[in-house]
Design an enzyme around this catalytic site. Structure first.
Site, PDB file in Angstrom:
ATOM      1  CG  ASP A 144      -2.366   1.005   1.174  1.00 36.24           C
ATOM      2  OD1 ASP A 144      -2.084   1.655  -0.073  1.00 36.24           O
ATOM      3  OD2 ASP A 144      -3.335   0.764   1.487  1.00 36.24           O
TER       4      ASP A 144
HETATM    5  C1  BGC Z   1      -5.035   3.007   0.055  1.00 30.88           C
HETATM    6  C2  BGC Z   1      -5.066   2.255  -1.182  1.00 30.88           C
HETATM    7  C3  BGC Z   1      -4.883   2.988  -2.547  1.00 30.88           C
HETATM    8  C4  BGC Z   1      -3.447   3.912  -2.362  1.00 30.88           C
HETATM    9  C5  BGC Z   1      -3.067   4.564  -3.732  1.00 30.88           C
HETATM   10  C6  BGC Z   1      -3.781   4.135  -0.035  1.00 30.88           C
HETATM   11  O1  BGC Z   1      -3.895   5.113   1.037  1.00 30.88           O
HETATM   12  O2  BGC Z   1      -5.168   2.560   1.152  1.00 30.88           O
HETATM   13  O3  BGC Z   1      -6.262   1.681  -1.271  1.00 30.88           O
HETATM   14  O4  BGC Z   1      -4.843   1.978  -3.505  1.00 30.88           O
HETATM   15  O5  BGC Z   1      -3.504   4.628  -1.278  1.00 30.88           O
HETATM   16  O6  BGC Z   1      -4.047   5.609  -3.784  1.00 30.88           O
END
Ligand code: BGC
Length: 749
Positions: A264
């Protein structure tokens, strides 16, 4: 002779193992590139390999230009393709073409209870992703909705692992059939947003296997998912992005996952543990899997073979998903009519009719001169808002717009906002300042104006619920109470006009106890995408019969739900700034643990999540899991099983005659729950094990067959570290919701 038998036996077991193993390996479309990959890796320098293991732009990881291997392009996900950002920043490019379709969010999709609909969803969103030159969609988001207040309940699918699995499989197949890889997120146990960057989930292996992992397992094994995202949190003491048990043991070895694991955004904490325990790509940037990794290999702390293995796993996906040259991407507007039509179809199937006393719906507009539309949610757009991914959408039809488009000049529509939408103050929170809250009293002036609008209307359509500022990534809701004084407002409306239909716009459960007293009819219309307003108008006016069913329980009060009742949530102590918000603000080094008890989430409710808790503890919810009415009624008769006793490899076939006993064609979701009659092993009172969608004309009867493979009735045996079957009697309960079981049958397993 005995020895020979033993040998034959061993040989047979060995062959069976090999067969299963190779069958598993062959089922992945990614398995066919190994020789080609050997050749590529042999030509790569260490620097080129490491360049593939981290972000080179905010949503791209590195390729190998010298060998013609393109960069890898990610796109948020999961309910529409995110706009283009500049290089390594979060600043929008401001293009005119990156306007995408906003699809109904996760809980709305789940309310369709249809794997076929999920397939179309995946297909449509991936079509838009490919138009934008993207390789991997950061979705579907398939964590179990453990707490009703979860900030991302609206993105996630269901509180039930079986329903979530059917949908994650459909979504994954749809997207990947379109040539775009999915990224199942967030692996695993990211079930709360408060302190998601610090929290350590302490869970029993059984609850993990039976409740939280199945949607991931199904999408990997049945739909060959090519990507997985490691969650921010820890599980059992280890960050997910360096968690051997999750990434290597379960995902790769047990499930046969062949694809890549991406972190993530900002969720990496180490170099050697992350790489050796399975992580392929650090996003964004390369704080840990960049220069530090190069140094680690050069000093011998990491063997180059492990780097090769991680590169191999990325290359499998890279070679399978064809790169789209930059000059071919974003040539036309992302949102196209075909996808908009799919967004409409999903939205119209997702709306749930919770209540329809006095058959107030569908609205008979031939009798009306004036409709009062009250509540700012009627006029609110939900494609963006709050923290995290949103969709810069080409258009979004609000409920008010939808009604106007469908009704034209037939009836007068008066609109009054009634309350002010909650929004978060812009900029970084001021240290020590009180947290902004959506739970404010009603504004007397707005209430008075709303009463005036409602007074002489033939019907009041009251739009309540939350919005994307309240339900957001990075923090959970404090409460399920309706915000902005909506409870006070409906009371005031009922004083002047009791003819109220309430429409809830939200992604998660809300407290309906007050609304319920004052509204003869209630609909749940979600964050329902670009076409949500048209879909809602069509359901209100009877052009489409409501087809959605609740994918979660709506509790009477928050303290009835399991994690709250057991004091497992909220954890006490400080709520830290969110890990992603820190990343965006350039404070990503602030990954320090929070004070107090905040860092540990005990899942001591075990498998009793959602309705499993309510049915086992005999607690009445406001509306049960699976509930949803429509403009007709269905009768259930003649439940039959094909056999009495079933072996471990057999399939239980249950048939039920379902009759549309009303006057309108509509869809019924026939649900089959299993209740264990006797036994030593503890099981929840009821567990969903099959369901079927059936559309019936008035008077039509259909025999609906539901199938339960006996292996799906196994439990996770913690001592054996394997699935095990408890033999004995079970009751098969067919019904229209977990709270509305119509027929039962017995079987032996
Ligand atoms: C989220 C993800 C997301 C990523 C990129 C993170 O904060 O938890 O679900 O894909 O950011 O935007």
């Amino acid at each position: 002779m005995k020895t020979l038998n033993k040998l034959t036996c061993l040989l047979f077991v060995g062959m069976a193992f090999l067969l299963t193993y190779s069958a598993q390996a062959q089922t992945s479309a990614l398995a066919k590139y190994e020789t080609q990959i050997d050749g590529i890796i042999a030509k790569m320098t260490l620097e080129e390999k490491v360049n593939m293991l981290h972000g080179v732009r905010i949503f791209s990881s590195g390729g190998v230009p010298r060998l013609g291997i393109a960069d890898f392009e990610f796109a948020d996900g999961p309910f529409g393709i995110r706009e283009e950002l500049i290089g390594n920043s979060w600043a929008p490019m401001g293009l005119g073409n990156d306007l995408a379709t906003f699809f109904p969010t996760g809980s709305a999709l789940a309310a369709t209870w249809s794997s076929d609909v999920a397939y179309k969803y995946g297909l449509a969103i991936a079509t838009e992703g490919r138009l934008r030159g993207k390789d991997m969609l950061l979705g579907p988001a398939i964590n179990i909705q453990r707490i009703p207040t979860g900030g991302r309940t609206y993105e996630y699918l269901s509180e039930d692992p079986f329903l979530s699995s059917r949908l994650s499989v459909g979504y994954t197949k749809g997207a990947q059939d379109q040539g775009m890889a999915v990224c199942l997120k967030h692996f695993a146990l990211n079930n709360q947003e408060n302190n998601r960057g610090q929290v350590d989930v302490i869970i029993s292996p059984r609850a993990m296997r039976e409740i939280y992992l199945p949607p991931f397992e199904a999408a990997v094994k049945e739909a060959d998912a090519w990507g997985v995202m490691a969650a921010y949190n820890k599980v059992g003491g280890y960050w997910c992005s360096e968690n051997y048990l999750l990434q290597e043991k379960i995902l790769r070895q047990e499930w046969g996952f062949k694809g890549l694991i991406v972190s993530d955004w900002g969720g990496v904490h180490s170099t050697v543990p992350a790489l050796t325990n399975g992580l392929n790509i650090e996003m964004p940037g390369g704080a840990f899997l960049g220069n530090r990794l190069l140094d680690s290999v050069r000093t011998g702390a990491v063997k180059e073979e492990i780097v090769n293995q991680r590169v191999r796993e990325i290359l499998r996906v890279r070679l399978h998903v064809k790169p789209i040259p930059a000059n071919e991407a974003t040539q036309v507007i992302t949102s196209q009519p075909r996808q908009q039509q799919i967004a409409y179809d999903i939205a119209s199937k997702a709306i749930v009719l919770l209540k329809n006393d006095k058959a107030q719906l569908p609205l008979d507009i031939t009798k009306y001169k004036k409709i009062a539309v009250i509540g700012e949610n009627a006029n609110q757009k939900n494609a963006t808002g709050g923290v995290g991914a949103g969709v810069k959408t080409l258009y979004e039809i609000t409920p008010l717009q939808g009604l106007k488009d469908r009704l034209g000049t037939q009836v007068e529509i008066v609109y009054s906002p009634g309350y002010v939408e909650f929004s978060r103050p812009q900029g970084r929170p001021v240290q020590g300042a009180p947290r902004p809250t959506p739970y404010t009293p009603a504004d007397p002036k707005l209430v008075e104006a709303a009463q005036k609008a409602a007074k002489d209307a033939d019907i009041v359509l009251f739009f309540a619920g939350t919005n994307r500022e309240i339900e957001t990534e990075g923090s959970d809701r404090e409460s399920i109470q309706l915000p902005s004084g909506q409870d006070e407002l409906i009371k005031a409306l009922a004083e002047v006009n009791p003819n109220i239909v309430t429409v809830i716009v939200s992604g998660g459960p809300v407290d309906l106890s007050v609304v319920n007293q004052y509204s003869p009819a209630i609909l749940m219309s979600w964050f329902n995408g670009s076409e949500g307003g048209h879909a809602l108008a069509d359901v209100l006016l009877g052009k489409a019969a409501p087809a959605g069913r609740l994918p979660f329980t709506i509790p009477v009060k928050l303290s009835d739900s399991p994690a709250y009742a057991l004091g497992n949530y909220p954890q006490t102590g400080e709520v830290k700034a969110d890990i992603f918000v820190n990343l965006v603000n350039g404070k990503e080094t602030e990954k320090a643990p929070a004070a107090g008890n905040r860092n540990i989430a005990y899942y001591s409710e075990e498998t009793l999540v959602g309705y499993r808790w309510f049915t086992t503890k005999n607690i009445q919810p406001a509306f049960p899991f699976g509930h949803g009415l429509t403009y007709t009624t269905f009768d259930y008769a003649n439940i039959k099983t094909d056999k009495v006793k079933y072996g471990a490899d057999e399939i239980i076939k249950v048939s039920v005659d379902v009759t549309n006993s009303g006057k309108v064609e509509a869809n019924e979701v026939v649900q089959l729950y299993v209740h264990r009659l006797k036994g030593k092993i503890f099981f929840p009172e009821k567990e969903l094990k099959a369901f079927a969608n059936v559309t019936l004309k008035p008077g039509e009867t259909r025999a609906v067959t539901l199938e339960i493979p006996v292996k799906n009735l196994r439990y996770w045996d913690e001592k054996k570290y394997d699935w095990a079957l408890e033999h004995g009697s079970i009751e098969l309960q067919a019904g229209a919701s977990v709270g509305d079981i119509r027929l039962t049958a017995k079987a032996e397993i």
